[in-house]
Structure formats: structure tokens, C-alpha cells
Design a protein around this motif. Structure first.
Motif, PDB file in Angstrom:
ATOM      1  N   TRP A  61      50.324  16.864  -9.580  1.00  0.00           N
ATOM      2  CA  TRP A  61      51.168  17.057  -8.404  1.00  0.00           C
ATOM      3  C   TRP A  61      52.642  16.800  -8.712  1.00  0.00           C
ATOM      4  O   TRP A  61      53.524  17.288  -8.008  1.00  0.00           O
ATOM      5  N   CYS A  62      52.888  16.027  -9.771  1.00  0.00           N
ATOM      6  CA  CYS A  62      54.275  15.808 -10.190  1.00  0.00           C
ATOM      7  C   CYS A  62      54.858  17.095 -10.780  1.00  0.00           C
ATOM      8  O   CYS A  62      56.010  17.459 -10.538  1.00  0.00           O
ATOM      9  N   TYR A  63      54.019  17.771 -11.565  1.00  0.00           N
ATOM     10  CA  TYR A  63      54.382  19.056 -12.184  1.00  0.00           C
ATOM     11  C   TYR A  63      54.681  20.088 -11.090  1.00  0.00           C
ATOM     12  O   TYR A  63      55.726  20.748 -11.099  1.00  0.00           O
ATOM     13  N   VAL A  64      53.794  20.166 -10.114  1.00  0.00           N
ATOM     14  CA  VAL A  64      53.972  21.115  -9.008  1.00  0.00           C
ATOM     15  C   VAL A  64      55.135  20.674  -8.105  1.00  0.00           C
ATOM     16  O   VAL A  64      55.974  21.490  -7.695  1.00  0.00           O
ATOM     17  N   GLY A  65      55.200  19.383  -7.814  1.00  0.00           N
ATOM     18  CA  GLY A  65      56.232  18.860  -6.914  1.00  0.00           C
ATOM     19  C   GLY A  65      57.630  19.048  -7.464  1.00  0.00           C
ATOM     20  O   GLY A  65      58.571  19.332  -6.719  1.00  0.00           O
ATOM     21  N   ASN A 114      42.038  24.171  -7.568  1.00  0.00           N
ATOM     22  CA  ASN A 114      43.022  24.121  -6.485  1.00  0.00           C
ATOM     23  C   ASN A 114      44.420  23.876  -7.046  1.00  0.00           C
ATOM     24  O   ASN A 114      45.394  24.535  -6.653  1.00  0.00           O
ATOM     25  N   LEU A 115      44.512  22.953  -8.000  1.00  0.00           N
ATOM     26  CA  LEU A 115      45.800  22.685  -8.624  1.00  0.00           C
ATOM     27  C   LEU A 115      46.323  23.922  -9.336  1.00  0.00           C
ATOM     28  O   LEU A 115      47.514  24.225  -9.286  1.00  0.00           O
ATOM     29  N   GLY A 116      45.419  24.639  -9.989  1.00  0.00           N
ATOM     30  CA  GLY A 116      45.812  25.876 -10.662  1.00  0.00           C
ATOM     31  C   GLY A 116      46.415  26.874  -9.685  1.00  0.00           C
ATOM     32  O   GLY A 116      47.422  27.523  -9.972  1.00  0.00           O
ATOM     33  N   THR A 117      45.807  26.975  -8.511  1.00  0.00           N
ATOM     34  CA  THR A 117      46.303  27.895  -7.480  1.00  0.00           C
ATOM     35  C   THR A 117      47.681  27.469  -6.980  1.00  0.00           C
ATOM     36  O   THR A 117      48.597  28.285  -6.841  1.00  0.00           O
ATOM     37  N   GLN A 118      47.802  26.166  -6.703  1.00  0.00           N
ATOM     38  CA  GLN A 118      49.088  25.646  -6.212  1.00  0.00           C
ATOM     39  C   GLN A 118      50.179  25.811  -7.274  1.00  0.00           C
ATOM     40  O   GLN A 118      51.324  26.137  -6.955  1.00  0.00           O
ATOM     41  N   ALA A 119      49.817  25.556  -8.530  1.00  0.00           N
ATOM     42  CA  ALA A 119      50.787  25.704  -9.616  1.00  0.00           C
ATOM     43  C   ALA A 119      51.226  27.163  -9.729  1.00  0.00           C
ATOM     44  O   ALA A 119      52.419  27.459  -9.814  1.00  0.00           O
ATOM     45  N   ALA A 120      50.241  28.066  -9.675  1.00  0.00           N
ATOM     46  CA  ALA A 120      50.549  29.491  -9.793  1.00  0.00           C
ATOM     47  C   ALA A 120      51.494  29.936  -8.679  1.00  0.00           C
ATOM     48  O   ALA A 120      52.394  30.757  -8.898  1.00  0.00           O
ATOM     49  N   ALA A 121      51.306  29.376  -7.493  1.00  0.00           N
ATOM     50  CA  ALA A 121      52.174  29.728  -6.362  1.00  0.00           C
ATOM     51  C   ALA A 121      53.625  29.339  -6.632  1.00  0.00           C
ATOM     52  O   ALA A 121      54.553  29.883  -6.029  1.00  0.00           O
ATOM     53  N   GLU A 122      53.829  28.383  -7.532  1.00  0.00           N
ATOM     54  CA  GLU A 122      55.194  27.988  -7.905  1.00  0.00           C
ATOM     55  C   GLU A 122      55.630  28.646  -9.212  1.00  0.00           C
ATOM     56  O   GLU A 122      56.660  28.280  -9.789  1.00  0.00           O
ATOM     57  N   GLY A 123      54.806  29.592  -9.686  1.00  0.00           N
ATOM     58  CA  GLY A 123      55.165  30.294 -10.921  1.00  0.00           C
ATOM     59  C   GLY A 123      54.886  29.487 -12.182  1.00  0.00           C
ATOM     60  O   GLY A 123      55.456  29.746 -13.241  1.00  0.00           O
ATOM     61  N   ARG A 149      46.319  25.129 -16.982  1.00  0.00           N
ATOM     62  CA  ARG A 149      44.987  25.265 -17.577  1.00  0.00           C
ATOM     63  C   ARG A 149      43.996  24.487 -16.742  1.00  0.00           C
ATOM     64  O   ARG A 149      44.071  23.267 -16.674  1.00  0.00           O
ATOM     65  N   THR A 150      43.070  25.146 -16.138  1.00  0.00           N
ATOM     66  CA  THR A 150      42.113  24.439 -15.279  1.00  0.00           C
ATOM     67  C   THR A 150      40.920  23.917 -16.064  1.00  0.00           C
ATOM     68  O   THR A 150      40.054  23.253 -15.504  1.00  0.00           O
ATOM     69  N   HIS A 168      42.504  20.635   0.983  1.00  0.00           N
ATOM     70  CA  HIS A 168      42.059  22.027   0.898  1.00  0.00           C
ATOM     71  C   HIS A 168      42.986  22.947   1.652  1.00  0.00           C
ATOM     72  O   HIS A 168      43.149  24.095   1.321  1.00  0.00           O
ATOM     73  N   GLN A 169      43.582  22.406   2.708  1.00  0.00           N
ATOM     74  CA  GLN A 169      44.562  23.179   3.462  1.00  0.00           C
ATOM     75  C   GLN A 169      45.908  22.503   3.299  1.00  0.00           C
ATOM     76  O   GLN A 169      45.991  21.283   3.241  1.00  0.00           O
TER      77      GLN A 169
END
Lengths: 241, 241
Positions: A13-17, A76-85, A89-90, B239-240
Motif C-alpha cells: 500500500w506504500c507503493y500504491v499510496g 487485489n493489490l495487483g489491480t490497485q497498482a495497475a490502476a496507478e500505472g 507481481r502477484t 474489497h470496495q
């Protein structure tokens, strides 16, 4: 304005955040006046340097998740990460101690290369095939790629005491500020944002911190005439105090 | 709580003001929670390293004082310093560039020895017979006495680029905060004290800054449930969003 970001390299979440925060920062009108400082936080401070294991078994063992739950979390993390470009690796990611990386980040801070290094470390840990744990040569490569001096990076990695106090001090400060998870963003020591919130929340926090940025309140003696100070025109020489 | 002190080694009021501040700090009940950081400010930033002269002729030339005025100023400073228990040479002191000392102070900051070094530099400049300017060996001695590594200090002094950016950044920041003279004290980036004010003013500033020390205001999305964060119990998997 100063934004301090407590995070751990092993924290997805730090990576995504960080990406979400940066999205907000990019459109913030006063972005050139924002100084970003990365601060250390270990999610797993007691893990030994040589204790490296794949993420999924670690999650099932440490947090009592089922293998399916752990894998779903990674997806889920993979999806969230992808949304941020961001690449993520899941599968078959490693987990281990991040203490040495935090020590290296303190060297990078002194050399003005902290953001470059943390970005390299995140990318190496979350997006690339080769594990970033237990491999000093890999860390040296990432440090050099971030603009650090090779010998200097090697010296810090070889000496477990180098910047160890700085890592601990950051962690103590996180606790004092009430952070018990990361990422944790602190704006001018006045506003906090906990977690990988949406970019709009970071934008709002930046706006709010900027708006409340007040000039210094000067405190002086009531009777004080000329301040006893030195300036471009010399030193004041008040005869009476 | 953080107190930043902008000062110059060549600034007598900085030497006196530091003692007055410390007198206030010693009796401040929360003194253990106060972190002091010294920041760079050069009164004479354009002076060449080899341009060293006695203080009195410098004052008459640079600020157009008469010799008697300049000497009276020094005598007054001697009296004020003595009142704080400090030695002060009112005659035959030198003036010169302090840039290298500021660079060395940034090394000392990283090594946790900044206060020791600045105290050594002040004492050497204001109280001792031998000039502190243009003598790298002297600076190395003072650095080692402050607890720095000899080779490291020597390396910084030999490389004019080492910590030069840090000195300039401190000076830019002083200007941004509205300081055009030193000493300049900044408490938690909220309160300022300009000049060598009496100890009671510093005591009041410490009290006021402490009283207004507020917890972080957390900013989050209205709709936000679990923060997307990692903590001691693992990483949240909402999840959401």
C-alpha cells in the motif's frame, strides 16, 4: 511546505499510496514549494536478515490467512497498482527484512537521492522477478542507479550500525505521531493522511496544509528596542537593554 | 518540538544569544522533548577564504564606523558575553569567511555532533587567542574535539562542494522565513525569535510553542472505511474502495 512519508519497502500500500500522492502533487499549484522526505518504518522489525520467504506462505503463517485469502489480497493489490500505472507481481514475491534498505535510504537522503532510491526499491521489490532481499549487490546496483556512490553504498551496507539510529529515530517518531501502520503522510507536522487514500484526499490535504501555512509569529520582549542581532549592516549595538 | 537556530560563527550576538536560549532551555520542563538544529547563515557570504582581517579595521571599512565606535561595540559585546559567563576577546579578533565552518557543521549534524562543534567554533573564535580563519588544521582539531572523525572532517574541508548545497539551502530558507539577521530562532516553524533576546523571552517562546503543539489533524475520504494500509496485523484488503 514539508511532506514526510513513513513507509516500508515491503508494504504494497506504500507503493500504491506513493503513486496516488504523486498524482495529487503533480497538479498541486505550489508543488515546487513542497519538500518530500521519506521516513523509515519496518512492518517486520524483528525479522532476521537471512530470514527470507515467499510472500504467500509468510502471510498464511504470520497472519493466519488461508492461502486463497492471501492470494486474493495480492490479486487485489495487483489491480490497485495497475490502476496507478504500476507493475505488480502477484506471485512468487519474497518477503524479508527491510532494515538495510532503510539504512541505505538515509544515506540517499543525505545525498539528495532518496526519492530515486525508494522508487528503485519499490520497483525491484514489487515489479521485478529477482528478489531484493538478502542480496547486497542488488541493493548496491539499485543505489548506483539512483545516483549514489558505489563505495559509499557498499560501506553503509557492510556496517550494520550505519544509519541504524536514524532508522530507529524515524520509527519512534512515527509512534509519537500516532502512526501504527503505513503509508503515513504528515504535512508540515500539522495534517496527517493515513493509508493509500485516493489522490483527491491527498490533493485536499495539500490544499488545507497550504492554506493554513502561516507566517512565523515573532515573540519579543515588550521593552525591546533594537534586537541584539547581526545583519548585512553589521551588529546592533544597543546601549541599554 | 524542534528549535532551529540560524546563526553565523562570526556573529557575536549569536554566541551570546545561544547562551541566553540555553539558559531558558535548561529550566524548561519539557526540555527533553526539544530537538535543537543549527542552521547556516553567513553575514559575509562573498568574502574569499583567504581574505582575513582584524575585526576593528573590517568594521570601520565595511560599515563606516569610526575606530572608537567599533571598539566600543566590542567592549559592549564583551560585557554582555561576560554576563552570560562567556569569555570574549574585545581586541585583535579576526574576521573571515565562515563558509567552511558551516559545511563542517552540516557534517557534524549528520553525525549528531552539531552542538558540540558550534560551541567549539564559537569559543575558538570569540574567546581564544589563535584565529580560527584560514586554518584547516585548526578546524580539524575543533571537529575532532567535538567527536567527529578526523579523516572525514579533513575530507569535507578539502572539498569545497561538500555540503555547500546544504549551506545555501539553509540560507535560502532563512530568507523565506523573513530572517535578515542572526541569531534567528524558529520554534516548530510557528514561532520566531529574532536576535539575542533575554532568556525570559526564550522561555516564553518555548512555553507558547509547547502549548500550541497540537496533534495531527487526520484528513480522509468521507466514504473511506478501512484505510488501505499495512500494519502489525498485515495489509488491509478492502474489497470496495
Amino acid at each position: 511546505m514539508r511532506v514526510e512519508i513513513w513507509s516500508d519497502i515491503a508494504c504494497p500500500w506504500c507503493y500504491v499510496g506513493k503513486a496516488r500522492f504523486e498524482k495529487a502533487l503533480q497538479t498541486f499549484p505550489h508543488r515546487d514549494a513542497v519538500e518530500v522526505v521519506h521516513r523509515s518504518f519496518e512492518l517486520d522489525p524483528n525479522r532476521a536478515k537471512d530470514d527470507i520467504q515467499p510472500v504467500i506462505p509468510m502471510l498464511t503463517k504470520k497472519y493466519g490467512m488461508s492461502k486463497a485469502q492471501a492470494q486474493a489480497g495480492e490479486e487485489n493489490l495487483g489491480t490497485q497498482a495497475a490502476a496507478e500505472g504500476l507493475d505488480y507481481r502477484t506471485r512468487d514475491r519474497d518477503h524479508g527484512s527491510t532494515f538495510d534498505m532503510h539504512r541505505l535510504l538515509h544515506l540517499a537522503k543525505e545525498r539528495g537521492r532518496q526519492d530515486e532510491l525508494i522508487q528503485n526499491l519499490y520497483k525491484a521489490n514489487f515489479a521485478e522477478e529477482r528478489s531484493v532481499f538478502g542480496d547486497d549487490e542488488r541493493l548496491v546496483e539499485l543505489a548506483v542507479d539512483a545516483g549514489l556512490d558505489e563505495d559509499e553504498a557498499r560501506k553503509v551496507l557492510a556496517d550494520p550500525a550505519a544509519y541504524a539510529d536514524e532508522v530507529r529515530a524515524d520509527e519512534r517518531e512515527a509512534a509519537e505521531l500516532g502512526a501504527n501502520g503505513v503509508p503515513f503522510f504528515v504535512l508540515d507536522r500539522k495534517y496527517g493522511v493515513s493509508g493509500a487514500q485516493p489522490a483527491e484526499v491527498f490533493a485536499q490535504a495539500l490544499e488545507q496544509a497550504w492554506a493554513s501555512h502561516s507566517p512565523l509569529k515573532l515573540i519579543q520582549a515588550d521593552s525591546q528596542g533594537d534586537a541584539e542581532a547581526c545583519g548585512p549592516d553589521g551588529c546592533a549595538v544597543p546601549h541599554q537593554h
